[in-house]
Design a protein around this motif. Structure first.
Motif, PDB file in Angstrom:
ATOM      1  N   ARG A  22       0.840  -1.182   0.000  1.00 45.35           N
ATOM      2  CA  ARG A  22       0.000   0.000   0.000  1.00 45.35           C
ATOM      3  C   ARG A  22       0.880   1.238   0.000  1.00 45.35           C
ATOM      4  NH1 ARG A  22      -2.798   0.948   5.958  1.00 45.35           N
ATOM      5  NH2 ARG A  22      -0.895   1.288   7.122  1.00 45.35           N
ATOM      6  N   THR A  23       0.276   2.374  -0.278  1.00 45.15           N
ATOM      7  CA  THR A  23       0.973   3.660  -0.216  1.00 45.15           C
ATOM      8  C   THR A  23       0.192   4.544   0.739  1.00 45.15           C
ATOM      9  OG1 THR A  23       1.787   3.423  -2.476  1.00 45.15           O
ATOM     10  CG2 THR A  23       1.793   5.638  -1.547  1.00 45.15           C
ATOM     11  N   ALA A  24       0.827   4.902   1.836  1.00 46.25           N
ATOM     12  CA  ALA A  24       0.114   5.562   2.931  1.00 46.25           C
ATOM     13  C   ALA A  24       0.665   6.953   3.207  1.00 46.25           C
ATOM     14  CB  ALA A  24       0.220   4.715   4.205  1.00 46.25           C
ATOM     15  N   VAL A  25      -0.251   7.910   3.300  1.00 42.62           N
ATOM     16  CA  VAL A  25       0.111   9.226   3.817  1.00 42.62           C
ATOM     17  C   VAL A  25       0.076   9.133   5.329  1.00 42.62           C
ATOM     18  CG1 VAL A  25      -0.597  11.639   4.012  1.00 42.62           C
ATOM     19  CG2 VAL A  25      -0.813  10.445   1.821  1.00 42.62           C
ATOM     20  N   CYS A  26       1.199   9.448   5.984  1.00 41.56           N
ATOM     21  CA  CYS A  26       1.246   9.368   7.442  1.00 41.56           C
ATOM     22  C   CYS A  26       1.372  10.765   8.041  1.00 41.56           C
ATOM     23  CB  CYS A  26       2.403   8.494   7.910  1.00 41.56           C
ATOM     24  SG  CYS A  26       2.391   8.287   9.706  1.00 41.56           S
ATOM     25  N   HIS A  27       0.378  11.108   8.863  1.00 43.00           N
ATOM     26  CA  HIS A  27       0.340  12.426   9.499  1.00 43.00           C
ATOM     27  C   HIS A  27       0.897  12.388  10.922  1.00 43.00           C
ATOM     28  CE1 HIS A  27      -2.191  14.053   6.275  1.00 43.00           C
ATOM     29  NE2 HIS A  27      -2.919  12.968   6.369  1.00 43.00           N
ATOM     30  N   CYS A  28       1.580  11.317  11.302  1.00 39.65           N
ATOM     31  CA  CYS A  28       1.996  11.211  12.709  1.00 39.65           C
ATOM     32  C   CYS A  28       3.060  12.256  13.050  1.00 39.65           C
ATOM     33  CB  CYS A  28       2.460   9.792  13.051  1.00 39.65           C
ATOM     34  SG  CYS A  28       4.186   9.423  12.708  1.00 39.65           S
ATOM     35  N   ASP A  29       3.077  12.625  14.305  1.00 37.55           N
ATOM     36  CA  ASP A  29       3.999  13.657  14.786  1.00 37.55           C
ATOM     37  C   ASP A  29       5.452  13.275  14.516  1.00 37.55           C
ATOM     38  OD1 ASP A  29       4.524  16.063  16.649  1.00 37.55           O
ATOM     39  OD2 ASP A  29       5.658  14.439  17.598  1.00 37.55           O
ATOM     40  N   HIS A  30       5.770  11.997  14.646  1.00 34.25           N
ATOM     41  CA  HIS A  30       7.172  11.597  14.487  1.00 34.25           C
ATOM     42  C   HIS A  30       7.620  11.651  13.029  1.00 34.25           C
ATOM     43  CE1 HIS A  30       7.919   9.653  18.662  1.00 34.25           C
ATOM     44  NE2 HIS A  30       7.093  10.670  18.736  1.00 34.25           N
ATOM     45  N   CYS A  31       6.725  11.334  12.098  1.00 35.98           N
ATOM     46  CA  CYS A  31       7.069  11.495  10.681  1.00 35.98           C
ATOM     47  C   CYS A  31       7.273  12.973  10.350  1.00 35.98           C
ATOM     48  CB  CYS A  31       5.998  10.899   9.775  1.00 35.98           C
ATOM     49  SG  CYS A  31       6.137   9.113   9.548  1.00 35.98           S
ATOM     50  N   GLN A  32       6.450  13.832  10.948  1.00 39.54           N
ATOM     51  CA  GLN A  32       6.613  15.272  10.698  1.00 39.54           C
ATOM     52  C   GLN A  32       7.976  15.736  11.207  1.00 39.54           C
ATOM     53  OE1 GLN A  32       3.236  17.788  11.689  1.00 39.54           O
ATOM     54  NE2 GLN A  32       1.833  16.063  11.470  1.00 39.54           N
ATOM     55  N   ARG A  33       8.346  15.272  12.388  1.00 37.19           N
ATOM     56  CA  ARG A  33       9.628  15.702  12.953  1.00 37.19           C
ATOM     57  C   ARG A  33      10.807  15.130  12.189  1.00 37.19           C
ATOM     58  NH1 ARG A  33       8.658  18.351  17.644  1.00 37.19           N
ATOM     59  NH2 ARG A  33       6.610  17.934  18.540  1.00 37.19           N
ATOM     60  N   GLN A  34      10.722  13.836  11.853  1.00 39.30           N
ATOM     61  CA  GLN A  34      11.863  13.222  11.184  1.00 39.30           C
ATOM     62  C   GLN A  34      12.082  13.815   9.799  1.00 39.30           C
ATOM     63  OE1 GLN A  34      11.652   9.251   9.624  1.00 39.30           O
ATOM     64  NE2 GLN A  34      13.812   8.854  10.043  1.00 39.30           N
ATOM     65  N   GLY A  35      10.966  14.031   9.067  1.00 42.43           N
ATOM     66  CA  GLY A  35      11.100  14.492   7.699  1.00 42.43           C
ATOM     67  C   GLY A  35      11.111  16.003   7.556  1.00 42.43           C
ATOM     68  N   GLY A  36      10.701  16.708   8.631  1.00 47.11           N
ATOM     69  CA  GLY A  36      10.675  18.157   8.561  1.00 47.11           C
ATOM     70  C   GLY A  36       9.556  18.696   7.694  1.00 47.11           C
ATOM     71  N   GLY A  37       8.551  17.875   7.421  1.00 44.52           N
ATOM     72  CA  GLY A  37       7.433  18.303   6.586  1.00 44.52           C
ATOM     73  C   GLY A  37       6.114  18.089   7.289  1.00 44.52           C
ATOM     74  N   ALA A  38       5.013  18.340   6.571  1.00 44.09           N
ATOM     75  CA  ALA A  38       3.689  18.245   7.173  1.00 44.09           C
ATOM     76  C   ALA A  38       3.233  16.797   7.313  1.00 44.09           C
ATOM     77  CB  ALA A  38       2.687  19.024   6.330  1.00 44.09           C
ATOM     78  N   PHE A  39       3.767  15.909   6.468  1.00 42.09           N
ATOM     79  CA  PHE A  39       3.397  14.487   6.523  1.00 42.09           C
ATOM     80  C   PHE A  39       4.432  13.722   5.722  1.00 42.09           C
ATOM     81  CE2 PHE A  39       0.980  16.633   3.188  1.00 42.09           C
ATOM     82  CZ  PHE A  39       1.365  15.921   2.058  1.00 42.09           C
ATOM     83  N   SER A  40       4.404  12.404   5.835  1.00 42.20           N
ATOM     84  CA  SER A  40       5.270  11.599   4.980  1.00 42.20           C
ATOM     85  C   SER A  40       4.402  10.721   4.100  1.00 42.20           C
ATOM     86  CB  SER A  40       6.234  10.738   5.808  1.00 42.20           C
ATOM     87  OG  SER A  40       5.526   9.769   6.548  1.00 42.20           O
ATOM     88  N   VAL A  41       4.921  10.361   2.941  1.00 38.06           N
ATOM     89  CA  VAL A  41       4.232   9.446   2.044  1.00 38.06           C
ATOM     90  C   VAL A  41       5.072   8.178   1.983  1.00 38.06           C
ATOM     91  CG1 VAL A  41       3.260   9.096  -0.244  1.00 38.06           C
ATOM     92  CG2 VAL A  41       3.315  11.394   0.744  1.00 38.06           C
TER      93      VAL A  41
END
Ligand SMILES: [Zn+2]
Ligand SMILES: [Zn+2]
Length: 135
Positions: A22-41
């Motif tokens: 699957r391909t998931a948009v993840c809005h979790c706080d840790h993905c935001q912090r790790q990637g420096g963006g609003a969400f990760s794909v």
């Protein structure tokens, strides 16, 4: 379908074979912090379909678990810091690949959103909203 990617500096390269789970948009706080963006794909693939060259560093992420138990291994390039993959310690048979590191991003098409409770208020995902209306 084979896919390939690399970190920003190029020391880490990878390839994915077979179909994505699957391909998931993840809005979790840790993905935001790790990637420096609003969400990760995230591209979710069977671990056996993922291979890489170069050495990655790993951060053992406990999430919100106060015991400090590692729930997600976050692997990244030790030179440039690009996040490359995550491995859930409870599901080691899968690898979650950060789609922003793909060489060809044209095939990326998310099919699900997760961790919407920490989604930033301005983020709108039209295609995924339509799929919710069908339910
Ligand atoms: Zn790098
Ligand atoms: Zn996340």
């Amino acid at each position: 379908m084979a896919m390939s990617g690399r970190c920003l500096c190029g020391q880490v390269t990878y390839s994915i074979t077979g179909d994505l789970l699957r391909t998931a948009v993840c809005h979790c706080d840790h993905c935001q912090r790790q990637g420096g963006g609003a969400f990760s794909v995230n591209l979710v693939t069977a671990g056996e379909n993922f291979s890489h060259t170069g050495t990655m560093k790993m951060y053992g992420d406990p999430g919100d678990d106060p015991s400090g138990t590692v729930h997600v291994e976050r692997h990244f390039c030790g030179n440039c810091g690009s996040p490359i993959i995550s491995i859930p310690t409870g599901r080691r048979e899968i690898v979650i690949v950060k789609s922003g590191t793909l060489n060809d991003k044209s095939s990326v098409s998310p099919d699900v959103e997760v961790w919407c409770e920490s989604k930033q208020s301005w983020v709108v995902m039209p295609e995924l909203e339509v799929s919710k209306e069908r339910e």
